[in-house]
Scaffold this active site. Structure first.
Site, PDB file in Angstrom:
ATOM      1  N   VAL A  90     -41.888  11.826   8.501  1.00 54.70           N
ATOM      2  CA  VAL A  90     -42.660  12.998   8.100  1.00 54.70           C
ATOM      3  C   VAL A  90     -41.833  13.830   7.125  1.00 54.70           C
ATOM      4  O   VAL A  90     -40.759  14.334   7.488  1.00 54.70           O
ATOM      5  CB  VAL A  90     -43.071  13.838   9.325  1.00 54.70           C
ATOM      6  N   ASP A 121     -38.927  14.526  11.266  1.00 49.69           N
ATOM      7  CA  ASP A 121     -39.294  15.202  10.027  1.00 49.69           C
ATOM      8  C   ASP A 121     -38.035  15.574   9.260  1.00 49.69           C
ATOM      9  O   ASP A 121     -36.988  15.858   9.848  1.00 49.69           O
ATOM     10  CB  ASP A 121     -40.104  16.460  10.327  1.00 49.69           C
ATOM     11  N   SER A 122     -38.132  15.534   7.924  1.00 48.11           N
ATOM     12  CA  SER A 122     -37.048  15.959   7.034  1.00 48.11           C
ATOM     13  C   SER A 122     -35.765  15.191   7.361  1.00 48.11           C
ATOM     14  O   SER A 122     -35.754  13.964   7.280  1.00 48.11           O
ATOM     15  CB  SER A 122     -36.868  17.475   7.122  1.00 48.11           C
ATOM     16  N   ALA A 123     -34.684  15.886   7.758  1.00 46.52           N
ATOM     17  CA  ALA A 123     -33.457  15.179   8.124  1.00 46.52           C
ATOM     18  C   ALA A 123     -33.707  14.218   9.278  1.00 46.52           C
ATOM     19  O   ALA A 123     -33.079  13.142   9.361  1.00 46.52           O
ATOM     20  CB  ALA A 123     -32.368  16.179   8.492  1.00 46.52           C
TER      21      ALA A 123
END
Length: 325
Positions: free
Chosen positions: A195, A164-166
């Site tokens: 995600v 997710d994200s990074a």
């Protein structure tokens, strides 16, 4: 006069404070939950350190509750946590709880990877650590690696990467690296799940320009974690002109999951659209969670939208689409 620890150099809220003597204070994700057996799900976990000698890189392995078959094999999920390349570890309670739930729902064996973080270790160190950890994981593909859990329970015909994200950013960049025939990856990545992936660029797209303050906050992050990189480096802007084609992506399937109120949402949609139009021969799908913010699912695993997002991931990891042998 020498700088002291209480002389603030700068702050990047809500993640970190950096002091003039070089000390970094992380403002979130600093709690540490030990591995063990989760009483709610029966998922067991253990840490494996010394993945990369003389670094803080480690992995936490999650195994779903076994049936009577102690040699049961599961799809292998390699997971990369988010936190803007700045905060969190696999031991952070928010990720430990999420991986317990995801592994129980998906019936996968998961390896959650910790990489060194900026600003002390700017990119590409997180990419290099993640790649090295992935290489360590796939060293078990013949059943003779150093960790028995992976030797006995990981189905290396069903390998997935997710984050997710990074962590989603890392997953994309690892899949691009794996698509290089000279990369030395001797197995196929069946799919990647991104995600709320952290992608960005110098020119605003979609709704990004509607909230200048929020956009300015995101604009500050990339120079902090990768000071040597331009704003449209392919690492952060995978659809930038002059960058490598997404057709080189080294997997067969892609799931992109975005949230309606996330400032990064339009980058996820653009990634999906460009990949769909490229010469890449795989299958890509996207899902948007209505009315939700960035990585909302981590903060309330029991809300219906979080459960729906998890069900979609579980379905993705359990597809019967096996590699052709």
């Amino acid at each position: 006069m020498a700088a002291t620890s209480n002389e603030l150099d700068f702050e990047f809220h809500p993640f970190i404070r950096v002091y003039k003597n070089g000390h970094v204070q992380r403002l979130m994700g600093t709690d540490s939950t030990p591995p063990g057996t989760d009483p709610q799900t029966g998922v067991s976990s253990k840490d494996v350190t010394n993945i990369i000698p003389e670094t803080e890189v480690y992995v936490r392995i999650y195994l779903p509750k076994l049936s009577s078959n102690n040699n049961q094999k599961f799809p292998l999920l390699v997971y990369f946590h988010g936190g803007g390349f700045l905060v969190h570890t696999p031991s952070s309670s928010i990720y430990h709880n999420y991986l317990n739930a995801l592994v129980a729902e998906s019936r996968v064996i998961a390896v959650s990877v910790h990489y060194r973080r900026a600003p002390e270790y700017p990119l590409p160190i997180a990419y290099e650590d993640s790649w090295a950890a992935f290489q360590w994981i796939i060293s078990h593909s013949n059943g003779d690696g150093p960790e028995d859990l992976l030797n006995h329970h990981a189905d290396f015909r069903r390998v997935f990467l997710s984050g997710d994200s990074a962590g989603g950013n890392i997953v994309h960049n690892l899949a691009m690296a794996a698509g290089n025939p000279d990369a030395g990856v001797n197995l196929e990545i069946l799919g990647i799940a991104l995600v709320d992936p952290y992608f960005w660029g110098s020119d605003p797209i979609g709704s990004e320009g509607l909230d200048p303050e929020r956009k300015a906050h995101v604009d500050r992050l990339w120079p902090l974690v990768c000071p040597s990189c331009p704003a449209d480096d392919p690492w952060i802007n995978p659809v930038a002109k002059g960058g490598p084609s997404l057709a080189e992506l080294g997997c067969r399937r892609v799931l992109v999951s975005v949230a309606e109120k996330d400032v990064l949402k339009d980058r996820g949609w653009l990634y999906f659209q460009v990949l769909s139009r490229s010469r890449w021969m795989g299958m890509v799908e996207i899902h948007e969670a209505e009315g939700e913010e960035h990585c909302f699912h981590l903060h309330d695993l029991d809300c219906e939208k979080a459960k729906e997002r998890m069900r979609r991931l579980a379905d993705f990891f359990n597809s019967d689409m096996l590699p052709i042998v």
